[in-house]
Design an enzyme around this catalytic site. Structure first.
Site, PDB file in Angstrom:
ATOM      1  N   GLU A 186       7.125   3.657   4.457  1.00  0.00           N
ATOM      2  CA  GLU A 186       7.371   4.790   5.346  1.00  0.00           C
ATOM      3  C   GLU A 186       8.783   5.331   5.314  1.00  0.00           C
ATOM      4  O   GLU A 186       9.231   5.974   6.276  1.00  0.00           O
ATOM      5  CB  GLU A 186       7.041   4.376   6.783  1.00  0.00           C
ATOM      6  CG  GLU A 186       8.014   3.379   7.418  1.00  0.00           C
ATOM      7  CD  GLU A 186       7.635   1.928   7.276  1.00  0.00           C
ATOM      8  OE1 GLU A 186       8.155   1.082   8.016  1.00  0.00           O
ATOM      9  OE2 GLU A 186       6.796   1.635   6.395  1.00  0.00           O
ATOM     10  N   HIS A 203       4.726   6.245  11.304  1.00  0.00           N
ATOM     11  CA  HIS A 203       5.934   5.421  11.344  1.00  0.00           C
ATOM     12  C   HIS A 203       7.190   6.263  11.599  1.00  0.00           C
ATOM     13  O   HIS A 203       8.223   5.702  11.995  1.00  0.00           O
ATOM     14  CB  HIS A 203       6.110   4.673  10.022  1.00  0.00           C
ATOM     15  CG  HIS A 203       5.552   3.288  10.015  1.00  0.00           C
ATOM     16  ND1 HIS A 203       5.797   2.360  11.012  1.00  0.00           N
ATOM     17  CD2 HIS A 203       4.773   2.646   9.107  1.00  0.00           C
ATOM     18  CE1 HIS A 203       5.205   1.223  10.720  1.00  0.00           C
ATOM     19  NE2 HIS A 203       4.558   1.371   9.569  1.00  0.00           N
ATOM     20  N   HIS A 211      -0.902   6.354   8.705  1.00  0.00           N
ATOM     21  CA  HIS A 211      -0.090   5.207   9.123  1.00  0.00           C
ATOM     22  C   HIS A 211       1.375   5.428   8.756  1.00  0.00           C
ATOM     23  O   HIS A 211       2.267   5.258   9.606  1.00  0.00           O
ATOM     24  CB  HIS A 211      -0.627   3.942   8.456  1.00  0.00           C
ATOM     25  CG  HIS A 211       0.130   2.698   8.806  1.00  0.00           C
ATOM     26  ND1 HIS A 211      -0.243   1.862   9.823  1.00  0.00           N
ATOM     27  CD2 HIS A 211       1.256   2.163   8.273  1.00  0.00           C
ATOM     28  CE1 HIS A 211       0.611   0.849   9.912  1.00  0.00           C
ATOM     29  NE2 HIS A 211       1.539   1.017   8.966  1.00  0.00           N
ATOM     30  N   GLU A 212       1.630   5.786   7.517  1.00  0.00           N
ATOM     31  CA  GLU A 212       3.029   5.940   7.088  1.00  0.00           C
ATOM     32  C   GLU A 212       3.685   7.131   7.781  1.00  0.00           C
ATOM     33  O   GLU A 212       4.868   7.076   8.126  1.00  0.00           O
ATOM     34  CB  GLU A 212       3.111   6.083   5.569  1.00  0.00           C
ATOM     35  CG  GLU A 212       2.448   4.961   4.785  1.00  0.00           C
ATOM     36  CD  GLU A 212       2.905   3.568   5.192  1.00  0.00           C
ATOM     37  OE1 GLU A 212       4.069   3.410   5.627  1.00  0.00           O
ATOM     38  OE2 GLU A 212       2.091   2.631   5.102  1.00  0.00           O
ATOM     39  N   GLY A 243       0.822  -1.205   0.000  1.00  0.00           N
ATOM     40  CA  GLY A 243       0.000   0.000   0.000  1.00  0.00           C
ATOM     41  C   GLY A 243       0.851   1.247   0.000  1.00  0.00           C
ATOM     42  O   GLY A 243       0.578   2.209  -0.718  1.00  0.00           O
TER      43      GLY A 243
END
Length: 881
Positions: free
Chosen positions: A271, A308, A304-305, A268
Site C-alpha cells: 500500500e 490503507h 484493501h490497498e 499480494g
C-alpha cells in the site's frame, strides 16, 4: 540474506527513538548491478533527551561509499559502519543536523525481493516490514515519520518510466541517454511505505473526482500488451474510492494514484503511499485467463490497498506489534466493501471458511499468537491469518457491541484524533470508549490473548411456564507460553426459530445482558432464561458468525435439518447444513478406520438436493451450501490421530451418495444452468457458474462422468468453467484419456501465460493419491516453473503442501522428504517464501503416530541445515517447540 541472530523483540521493551528524521531527500542513480543511493537526512534529537546519545541507523547487507555531516566528510574514526548498521558515536550537540549517506546496491542480484530489486527488467521496491534498510542506512521503524523527496536518475531506454511516492515534480534530460524525475510526498510516512518503480511499462489511465470536487489522475502500469487486462482493476479502484467516501467519509489526498503490477512479488500487494505495487496476479484479468475467484480477489485486494491510505498510511503503527491496527482494520474494511459490491451473506460465509481454514489451525497449534503479539524474532512471520483475519473479526465485534452508528462515530474520532500519528491498539480502543461511553477493557483481551474460545450451550424448554433456558459456558484452551486464560467478552448473536420458520418474540430475559439479539458473555457461566416462549424453538446461535469461536451445542439432527431449511439468518442456515455434513464425514471416517463401509442418512443426502434446487436462494449460496467441507476442515474438527487417507475415502463416499441420490435432479439443474449470453464477472453470473460447476463435480463421480467433464471443458467459453472442468477430470479421473488430453490442451493453449499456467500447476499439485509426490517433483522441471518466482512456488509447492492431504501426508513420509528439499532450495533465494511454506507442518502433532514421527523428522532436518535464515528458523523452532 540475514542469518538468525537469536534476538527476540518484546512489546514491553518498546521505547521511542532518541532521534527523529522529519525530512528525507533521496537520489537514486539506477544501474542493474551498481545503483548508487544518496540519502540526505534532516535529523532531530527528540525532546527531553539529555546529552547526545549515539545515532544508530539500521542496515542490511549495505556497502557504504560516503558519509557527510552538515556538508563535511566524516573521518573514518567518527563512525562505525558494517553491512548491518551505521553508528555515529558523537552526533552534533545541536538539536538538528544534516547527514548525507551514499550506499551502493545491486538490484539485479536481489533474489529475496526485499528492498530494491529488478523484476523482468523493472526496478521495484518492497520495504515492508524491514526492506528499506536494504537500500540505505535509516531509522527503519514505523514510528519514524518523514516527508520524502525522491530524485530518480536512469537510462531513458532502460527506464522511460520513473515513479515514486506522492506527487510528480520536476523531470528532464541529463544527457548521455539518461533522464530524471522528482517526486514529493507531503504526508509524513514511515520508511516501510517508501516505494520506487522504474522501467518500461504499458499504461491504463483514468481519473476520479472526489467528493470535494478534486480531480485525481489514476494510472495502472502493466507489461506492454497486457493493458486490456487491467480494465477490471481500474473499475475496482474507482468503486473503492467512492465507497470509502460514502461509508467512512475518507477522501483521497494526493493529485495522483498509481498502481504497478510486477511478476516477482513476495506478497499480494503493498500500500505504499500513492504508489501501490501489486503482484500482477491481483491486477490482470479477463474471462479467458481469470476465474470468477480471481475477479473477486482483484476487487478485494485493490480495495484493501487503497483503504490503507487512511488505515495504515495517514494513521500508521507505532511499532510492528501493532500490525493488526492497520491490517486487521483494513481487512474489515475490504470485507465490508466486497459485501456491499456482491452478496453480503455469501461473502460472510466465504470469510468464515477462510478464517477456519487458516486462522483456527494457527490458534490450535504451536504457532498460536495473540492478534497483537507480545514478542517476535522475525516480524515477517507475523503477517498471519491471526493478524489479518482474526484482527478483522475483532473489529467486527466492536461494531456488533456498539452498533453501526456508534461504531462510525468512533471511527470518525479515530481519524480526527490520530491523523498523522503512529498509533497503538490502546489508541484505537480508546476512541470507541470515548465515543460510546462503554468500557471495553474486558473486550481488549481479544487483542492480547491467543486461542479460539469455545462456547458450550445446553438448551431446555419448559412448556408449563413458557420458558426457554440456555446454559452457556465459555473457555479458552491453553496455547504456547500462555496456559492460564482470562474470560472474554463474547458477543453471541442468536435467534429463537419457531415451527413456522420465523423468529419467536420473547417477553423478557433473565440471567445475562441481551441487547438487540445479542447475548453478551462476560462470565464463565451464564444461565439465560427467555419468558413468553410457548413452543420449543430451534436455537440459532452465533448468527452471522458474530464471534470467532467454536460452538458446542446439544442439538438434535432434526433441529439442524430444520435450521438448514428455514433459518432466517443466511450464515446460520449454511452453518446448520455444514455442521450436518461435518458430523456425517467424521462418523464416516471412523467407519473407514474401523473397516466398515461409510453410511449416510437418507434425509441428509436428500437435503443437499433440496438446497441445490431452492430458487429462493442465491446461486452462490447454494453452491457454497452443497460444497462439502474440505479434507483439512474435517481433519481440524477431528483434532487428533488424523489419517488423511481415511478422511479422503469418507469424503468421496459422501460425494458419491449425494450424487447418486440426486442424480436426475442434479442433471436437470446442471442443464438448466447451461452457459448463456456473454461473460460478466458480476456476482449473479458468477453464482450461476459456481453452482453449475459444483453440480459438475458431483455428476462426474457417476459412471461416464469423465465424458460430461470433457464436454464441459471443450464447451467452456471462460476460464472459470475451463479450470473447473480440468480440475474435475484431473482429480476424479486422472488416468483417463479425457484428463490426459485436457491437461495437454490446456498446457498447449496457455504455456506462454505464466499466471494461467499457475492454475495448471495448482490443479495437478492438488491431485489426491500416492502418485502426487512424483508428479509434483517432475513438474518442478517444467519450463514454466521457476523456484525464483514466488507465484510459481506457491502454485506448485504451496498447493501440494497445503491442499493435498493424501499426497503431502503420504504414509511413508516421501512427501515430507521432498518438502524438506524444496523448502531449503527456496530458502537460499527467498527466506520469506520458504518460511511461509514451512507453516504447512504447523499441525503435525495432530497426525496419527506414524505420520507424526515422519513429519517431526522433516522439521528436524530443516532445523539442522547450516546458515538457516532467521525467517525459516523461527517458524521451524516454534513448530517443534
Amino acid at each position: 540474506m540475514r542469518t538468525d541472530t537469536g534476538q527476540v523483540f518484546r512489546l514491553e521493551d518498546y521505547r521511542p527513538s532518541d532521534y527523529h528524521i522529519p525530512l528525507t531527500d533521496l537520489t537514486f542513480r539506477l544501474s542493474p548491478d551498481s545503483t548508487r543511493v544518496i540519502s540526505e537526512l534532516t535529523i532531530e534529537r527528540r525532546d527531553g533527551i539529555s546529552g547526545t546519545p549515539p545515532l544508530v541507523l539500521d542496515g542490511d547487507g549495505l556497502v557504504l561509499k560516503r558519509v557527510e555531516l552538515d556538508g563535511k566528510a566524516l573521518a573514518p574514526s567518527a563512525y562505525e559502519a558494517t553491512p548491518e548498521s551505521l553508528v555515529i558515536a558523537n552526533p552534533p550537540a545541536g538539536k538538528r543536523f544534516r547527514l548525507l549517506i551514499e550506499t551502493e546496491i545491486a538490484p539485479s542480484q536481489n533474489q529475496a525481493l526485499m528492498g530494491l530489486y529488478r523484476s523482468n527488467g523493472v526496478y521495484c521496491t518492497q520495504c515492508e516490514a524491514e526492506g528499506f534498510r536494504r537500500i540505505t542506512y535509516f531509522l527503519d521503524r514505523p514510528d519514524i515519520l518523514s516527508v520524502y523527496t525522491v530524485r530518480i536518475e536512469a537510462k531513458r531506454d532502460e527506464a522511460p518510466l520513473l515513479l515514486a511516492n506522492g506527487n510528480p515534480g520536476e523531470r528532464g534530460d541529463l544527457g548521455d541517454g539518461r533522464h530524471f524525475a522528482v517526486w514529493h510526498d507531503p504526508f509524513p510516512k514511515p520508511s516501510y511505505l517508501f516505494a520506487l518503480v522504474a522501467g518500461d511499462l504499458g499504461l491504463v489511465s483514468d481519473s476520479f473526482v472526489t467528493a470535494s470536487g478534486r480531480e485525481v489522475a489514476l494510472a495502472i502500469y502493466v507489461e506492454h500488451g497486457k493493458e486490456r487486462l487491467a480494465t477490471y482493476a481500474m473499475d475496482s479502484l474507482k468503486r473503492s474510492m467512492r465507497w470509502d467516501e460514502e461509508v467512512f467519509g475518507r477522501e483521497y489526498d494526493l493529485d495522483v494514484f498509481n498502481i504497478v503490477a510486477v511478476s516477482d512479488f513476495n506478497m499480494g500487494a503493498m500500500e505504499n503511499k500513492g504508489l501501490n505495487v501489486f503482484n500482477d496476479k491481483y491486477v490482470l484479468a479477463d474471462e479467458e485467463t481469470a476465474t470468477d475467484a480471481d475477479f473477486a480477489n482483484i476487487e478485494a485486494i485493490i480495495a484493501h490497498e487503497y483503504f490503507h491510505n487512511w488505515t495504515g498510511n495517514r494513521i500508521t503503527c507505532r511499532d510492528w506489534f501493532q500490525l493488526c491496527l492497520k491490517e486487521g482494520l483494513t481487512v474489515f474494511r475490504d470485507h465490508e466493501f466486497s459485501a456491499d459490491q456482491r452478496s453480503r451473506a455469501v461473502k460472510r460465509i466465504a470469510e468464515v471458511r477462510t478464517l477456519r481454514a487458516h486462522q483456527f489451525p494457527e490458534d490450535q497449534g504451536p504457532l498460536a499468537h495473540p492478534v497483537r503479539p507480545r514478542r517476535y524474532r522475525e516480524i515477517n512471520n507475523f503477517y498471519t491469518a491471526t493478524v489479518y483475519e482474526k484482527g478483522s473479526e475483532v473489529v467486527r465485534m466492536i461494531r456488533t457491541i456498539l452498533g453501526a452508528d456508534m461504531f462510525r462515530k468512533g471511527m470518525d474520532l479515530y481519524f480526527e484524533r490520530h491523523d498523522g500519528d503512529a498509533a497503538t491498539i490502546e489508541d484505537f480502543l480508546q476512541v470507541f470508549e470515548d465515543a460510546s461511553g462503554r468500557d471495553l477493557s474486558q473486550f481488549a483481551l481479544w487483542y492480547h490473548q491467543a486461542g479460539t474460545p469455545n462456547v458450550t450451550v445446553a438448551a431446555s424448554h419448559n412448556a408449563a411456564s413458557n420458558e426457554f433456558t440456555l446454559e452457556i459456558e465459555q473457555s479458552v484452551p491453553p496455547t504456547p507460553s500462555e496456559s492460564r486464560k482470562r474470560l472474554m467478552h463474547i458477543p453471541l448473536a442468536f435467534g429463537l426459530v419457531g415451527q413456522d420458520g420465523k423468529d419467536i418474540a420473547y417477553a423478557a430475559v433473565d440471567g445475562a445482558s441481551v441487547e438487540d439479539g445479542v447475548i453478551h458473555l462476560r462470565k464463565r457461566r451464564h444461565v439465560v432464561t427467555f419468558s413468553g416462549v410457548a413452543e420449543r424453538p430451534a436455537i440459532s446461535l452465533n448468527r452471522g458468525f458474530s464471534a470467532p469461536i467454536t460452538l458446542s451445542i446439544e442439538q438434535k439432527p432434526e433441529d439442524l435439518m430444520f435450521l438448514a431449511r428455514h433459518d432466517g439468518d443466511a450464515f446460520s442456515r449454511w452453518q446448520a447444513f455444514n455442521t450436518l455434513l461435518t458430523d456425517a464425514l467424521i462418523a464416516a471416517t471412523r467407519n473407514v478406520l474401523g473397516g466398515k463401509k461409510p453410511a449416510f442418512a437418507k434425509e441428509l443426502v436428500e437435503l443437499a438436493g433440496i438446497i441445490a434446487g431452492d430458487e429462493t436462494l442465491e446461486h452462490a449460496f447454494r453452491a457454497l451450501a452443497i460444497s462439502l467441507p474440505g479434507e483439512a476442515d474435517i481433519a481440524r474438527d477431528i483434532g487428533a490421530n488424523i489419517d488423511p487417507d481415511a478422511i479422503h475415502a469418507a469424503r468421496e463416499a459422501l460425494v458419491g451418495a449425494i450424487a447418486e441420490t440426486n442424480q436426475s435432479h442434479f442433471k436437470a439443474l446442471y442443464e438448466k444452468l447451461g452457459a448463456s449470453g456473454s461473460f460478466s464477472p458480476d456476482a449473479t453470473s458468477a453464482g450461476r457458474r459456481a453452482l453449475r460447476n459444483v453440480l459438475l463435480d458431483y455428476l462426474s463421480i457417476l459412471p461416464h462422468g469423465e465424458m460430461l467433464a470433457a464436454d464441459h471443458f471443450s464447451a467452456a467459453t471462460n476460464m472459470t468453467d475451463r479450470a473447473a472442468a480440468l480440475m474435475v477430470l484431473a482429480h476424479r479421473h486422472p488416468k483417463s484419456a479425457e484428463a490426459v488430453n485436457a491437461l495437454a490442451a490446456f498446457e498447449e493453449k496457455y504455456r506462454s501465460d505464466a499466471l494461467v499456467m499457475d492454475k495448471w500447476f495448482q490443479i495437478q499439485a492438488a491431485m489426491p493419491g500416492q502418485d502426487a509426490v512424483d508428479l509434483v517433483r517432475r513438474l518442478t522441471a517444467h519450463p514454466a516453473f521457476s523456484m525464483a518466482n514466488p507465484n510459481r512456488v506457491r502454485s506448485l509447492i504451496g498447493t501440494f503442501a497445503s491442499a493435498n492431504q493424501t499426497g503431502f501426508h503420504r504414509a511413508d513420509g516421501t512427501g515430507y522428504k521432498f518438502f524438506v528439499e524444496t523448502v531449503l532450495a527456496v530458502e537460499k533465494r527467498n527466506p520469506q517464501v520458504a518460511a511461509r511454506l514451512a507453516t504447512a507442518l504447523r499441525s503435525w502433532r495432530s497426525l496419527e503416530p506414524g505420520r507424526q514421527a515422519k513429519a517431526r523428522e522433516a522439521l528436524l532436518a530443516i532445523s539442522a541445515a547450516e546458515n538457516l535464515s532467521a525467517d525459516l528458523r523461527d517458524i521451524v523452532e516454534r513448530t517443534l517447540a
